[in-house]
Design a protein around this motif. Structure first.
Motif, PDB file in Angstrom:
ATOM      1  N   LEU A 254      -7.986   1.997  -8.750  1.00 12.94           N
ATOM      2  CA  LEU A 254      -7.669   0.584  -8.542  1.00 12.94           C
ATOM      3  C   LEU A 254      -6.163   0.351  -8.531  1.00 12.94           C
ATOM      4  N   THR A 255      -5.433   1.065  -9.375  1.00 14.31           N
ATOM      5  CA  THR A 255      -3.976   0.923  -9.397  1.00 14.31           C
ATOM      6  C   THR A 255      -3.374   1.312  -8.059  1.00 14.31           C
ATOM      7  N   VAL A 256      -3.825   2.454  -7.512  1.00 14.33           N
ATOM      8  CA  VAL A 256      -3.326   2.901  -6.217  1.00 14.33           C
ATOM      9  C   VAL A 256      -3.716   1.911  -5.119  1.00 14.33           C
ATOM     10  N   ALA A 257      -4.957   1.418  -5.166  1.00 12.59           N
ATOM     11  CA  ALA A 257      -5.414   0.477  -4.144  1.00 12.59           C
ATOM     12  C   ALA A 257      -4.597  -0.810  -4.169  1.00 12.59           C
ATOM     13  N   VAL A 258      -4.334  -1.336  -5.360  1.00 15.21           N
ATOM     14  CA  VAL A 258      -3.554  -2.575  -5.475  1.00 15.21           C
ATOM     15  C   VAL A 258      -2.140  -2.358  -4.946  1.00 15.21           C
ATOM     16  N   LEU A 259      -1.529  -1.219  -5.302  1.00 17.54           N
ATOM     17  CA  LEU A 259      -0.182  -0.926  -4.814  1.00 17.54           C
ATOM     18  C   LEU A 259      -0.157  -0.796  -3.295  1.00 17.54           C
ATOM     19  N   HIS A 260      -1.111  -0.059  -2.767  1.00 14.24           N
ATOM     20  CA  HIS A 260      -1.126   0.195  -1.322  1.00 14.24           C
ATOM     21  C   HIS A 260      -1.404  -1.080  -0.533  1.00 14.24           C
ATOM     22  N   TYR A 261      -2.500  -1.746  -0.865  1.00 15.38           N
ATOM     23  CA  TYR A 261      -2.884  -2.926  -0.096  1.00 15.38           C
ATOM     24  C   TYR A 261      -1.951  -4.093  -0.367  1.00 15.38           C
ATOM     25  N   GLY A 262      -1.417  -4.177  -1.589  1.00 12.51           N
ATOM     26  CA  GLY A 262      -0.490  -5.268  -1.899  1.00 12.51           C
ATOM     27  C   GLY A 262       0.780  -5.184  -1.079  1.00 12.51           C
ATOM     28  N   SER A 263       1.379  -3.987  -1.026  1.00  9.91           N
ATOM     29  CA  SER A 263       2.623  -3.846  -0.264  1.00  9.91           C
ATOM     30  C   SER A 263       2.372  -3.996   1.232  1.00  9.91           C
ATOM     31  N   ALA A 264       1.250  -3.464   1.730  1.00 10.94           N
ATOM     32  CA  ALA A 264       0.948  -3.584   3.156  1.00 10.94           C
ATOM     33  C   ALA A 264       0.671  -5.031   3.544  1.00 10.94           C
TER      34      ALA A 264
END
Length: 326
Positions: A254-264
């Protein structure tokens, strides 16, 4: 419609663009950013390559979960190779920027979209794998086979490539205004659309549709999958050790997903009108340098299986078993 005079439009695809990068910034600041960016890039590259090597060499990591993790890291290596060297060079560009051919610009844009799209879909595939492993444990070995893992990987990469081809073709069919100064560190979609003349509504809608397909839908699937996972591991009947391990895996993903999708999302799910390309360049430093560095750190520092494999590889590298079985 653009208010720019049609006389300034190019009649065909221009032969060259000029990447401005950070050439207008003070030289001392650019040198400092280069000195900071280079070790971050080296650490990111090394971290992802270590994940790929461990997942291939250590038999305890020959599971679907680590197959997808290694695939994500391999895609991330290619993704950073496309973006980061050009960004580092952008810190040292002379005043006036760096000319780049239209073919190179199109290739860079296409590869960036293809690899970024594959990452988005792989994160969703990882969430689906964890859902089946935790919520359907009895059927998991029959459902998630090595063949299925390879098919999912191929589907993620092919979907990203198809979307990249469609977007790149749509943008490079537009007429471009004279000057062709790309106010960015690479040939990014919004920066190229900013240079286009004529009616760009179709291309803007295509970009927003791509954001929906690659950001909103996979993120919804990830959140739904992990909501079911959390309901299962926090419910009655779950053992303390299994609950701890599952929670650690969910937290990392979830941490990786939030970072990835948040920045994109912050970068691309916005209309072109009112967009500041100078701000986009600053945001790009986050998803080019910081976010990719956090991925291997999260997956290795918070993962006991990966830590154990790393210790075994360092203690006795000659006995590492080869032959990944997905």
């Amino acid at each position: 419609m653009s208010l720019r005079p049609e006389a300034n439009w190019t009649a065909r695809l221009p032969s060259n663009f000029v990447i401005l990068g950070f050439s207008g910034w003070p030289r001392g600041l650019r040198v400092l950013l280069f000195a900071l960016g280079l070790p971050l890039y080296a650490a990111t590259l090394a971290g992802n390559l270590v994940i790929v090597a461990l997942a291939a060499a250590d038999r305890t990591l020959h599971t679907p979960m680590y197959f997808f993790l290694a695939s994500l890291s391999a895609v991330e290596v290619a993704y950073t190779l496309i973006l980061t060297p050009s960004t580092l060079a952008g810190f040292l560009l002379p005043p006036g920027g760096q000319p780049v051919s239209a073919a190179t610009c199109a290739a860079q844009m296409g590869l960036f979209v293809a690899l970024g799209g594959a990452e988005c879909l792989l994160l969703a595939a990882m969430a689906l794998d964890r859902y089946l492993a935790i919520c359907r444990p009895l059927r998991y070995p029959q459902l998630v086979t090595p063949a299925l893992c390879w098919r999912l990987l191929a589907a993620c990469c092919a979907s990203g490539a198809a979307l990249a081809l469609a977007l790149t073709t749509a943008i490079f069919q537009l007429p471009f205004c004279s000057g062709l100064l790309v106010n960015h560190v690479f040939c990014d979609l919004p920066a190229l659309l900013e240079l286009a003349c004529g009616d760009k509504a179709l291309q803007e809608r295509a970009l927003l549709a791509a954001c929906l397909l690659l950001l909103v839908l996979p993120l919804a699937l990830i959140l739904l999958s992990y909501a079911h996972v959390l309901a299962t591991i926090l419910g009655p009947g779950a053992g303390a050790e299994g609950r701890r391990k599952a929670l650690g895996t969910v937290a990392s993903h979830l941490t990786v997903a939030v970072l990835h999708y948040g920045s994109a999302t912050a970068m691309y799910a916005r209309p072109l009108e009112g967009r500041s390309l100078e701000q986009d360049k600053l945001v790009s430093l986050v998803y080019i340098y910081l976010t990719p560095l956090l991925y291997p750190a999260i997956y290795t520092l918070r993962n006991r299986d990966m830590q154990g494999a790393l210790r075994r590889a360092l203690a006795n590298p000659h006995t590492a078993s080869l032959g990944c079985r997905a």
